[in-house]
Write an enzyme that holds these catalytic residues in place. Structure first.
Site: not given
Ligand code: AQP
Length: 330
Positions: A111, A195, A198
């Protein structure tokens, strides 16, 4: 009945990766598990700097959980800030967390490499995540592959706390297991092939209006193999997103795969694959898209759901926190 906990950050609009990696599993499990699914609002503060936007995102995640099919009669849905004892548990766990454990966490490196400010909150966020998980004594934590390391950290911290302050026969924290989907690509790629996230502006939001949704899907990266040539589906982002939604063994994935490998006489290009993905999304999320419109106009119902969810979660979290405090000598 096994207890399950998971959650998502309200750091932006949910996307197909969140659905395929996490929410789809919650929905599949809710008939025969005791479910706790929360909105990780404290976690979102590692990146959010606009209070109105965060407030709106928090409500939107709840609406989207319900629209996707989480049923509040079967799943306790709550906001992290409605059970603030998790921050106390995070402190107790941070006191037994060796610094090198955080140094090794890859999400901080990923990040900050993407430009997120290197705050202490971001650095120690796996400890708060461990507290969220351990706070309800779950057996299982369904997450995407990218979270595997964080569940390992959670297990390690629980074991360390138990080692210092409890006995094997009478532990403070139950050691939960991660549940990670294996029937399709574990990490769903975004439209740029990285990947789907969001915060990386590479997501596909299944609730978008049809026209912008189609436009977004047509932007998925692809190579320049001509329409009459065979293509390798396993190297193509559109195919990976498609199979993340339906599973690799699904008949629809097999039909699409065959067209990549054996293009018909009139050709099969990436545009055709993207059109198939667009149609799949409209088909898979047709009901959810309708439900979401109704939910957006029913704020009272959403608040009721959150009140009930917070009451159920608070009861559990209070018991676990009391156990941890007493064990530690507080
Ligand atoms: N690309 C992905 N493929 C499979 N699973 C995913 N998850 C997120 N992106 C993928 C799963 O969704 C859940 C959400 O986790 P989160 O919102 O706590 O944070 P994250 O994993 O960091 O999700 P994002 O969308 O990538 O958010 P940001 O951009 O804010 O960091 C988890 O179970 C994750 O595994």
């Amino acid at each position: 009945m096994k207890r399950v906990l998971s959650g998502l950050q309200p750091s932006g609009q949910l996307h197909l990766g969140n659905y395929a990696g996490a929410i789809k599993q919650f929905i599949a499990m809710q008939d025969d598990h005791e479910m706790f699914v929360f909105v990780a609002s404290y976690h979102a503060l590692t990146s959010a700097r606009d209070a109105d936007e965060l407030r709106a995102n928090i409500r939107q995640v709840v609406v989207d959980y319900l629209a996707f099919g989480l049923d509040p009669k079967k799943t306790n849905i709550y906001l992290q800030q409605d059970v603030p004892q998790v921050t106390e548990l995070a402190w107790l766990l941070s006191c037994v967390c060796p610094k090198h454990m955080m140094d090794k966490a890859t999400s901080f490196k990923d990040k900050t490499a993407k430009g997120l400010a290197a705050s202490i909150g971001l650095y120690t966020y796996p400890i708060l995540q461990a507290a969220d998980i351990l706070s309800v004594d779950p057996d299982l934590v369904p997450v995407g592959e990218d979270q595997r390391q964080h569940i390992e950290i959670t297990r390690d911290l629980a074991q360390k706390f138990n080692h210092h302050f409890a006995s094997e026969e009478d532990p403070v924290f139950k050691i939960p297991d991660a549940m990670i989907r294996t029937d399709s690509g574990a990490v769903v790629p975004g439209i740029d092939g990285q990947k789907m996230s969001k915060s990386y502006n590479n997501g596909i939001d299944p609730f978008m209006d049809e026209k912008p949704l189609r436009k977004r899907i047509m932007k998925i990266v692809s190579d320049s193999t001509p329409v009459d040539q065979p293509k390798d589906p396993d190297c193509d982002t559109t195919y990976q997103i498609f199979t993340a939604l339906v599973g690799k063994d699904d008949e629809r994935a097999a039909v699409l795969r065959d067209k990549y490998v054996n293009p018909p006489a009139d050709g099969f290009g990436y545009g055709h694959a993207k059109q198939a993905l667009f149609e799949l999304i409209l088909d898979e999320f047709g009901e959810a898209r309708k439900r979401r419109i109704d939910l957006m106009n029913d704020a009272g119902y959403v608040e009721e759901v959150l009140k009930d969810g917070a009451a159920a979660a608070s009861e559990r979290v209070a018991a676990v926190t009391a156990r941890a405090r007493a064990a530690a000598g507080l």
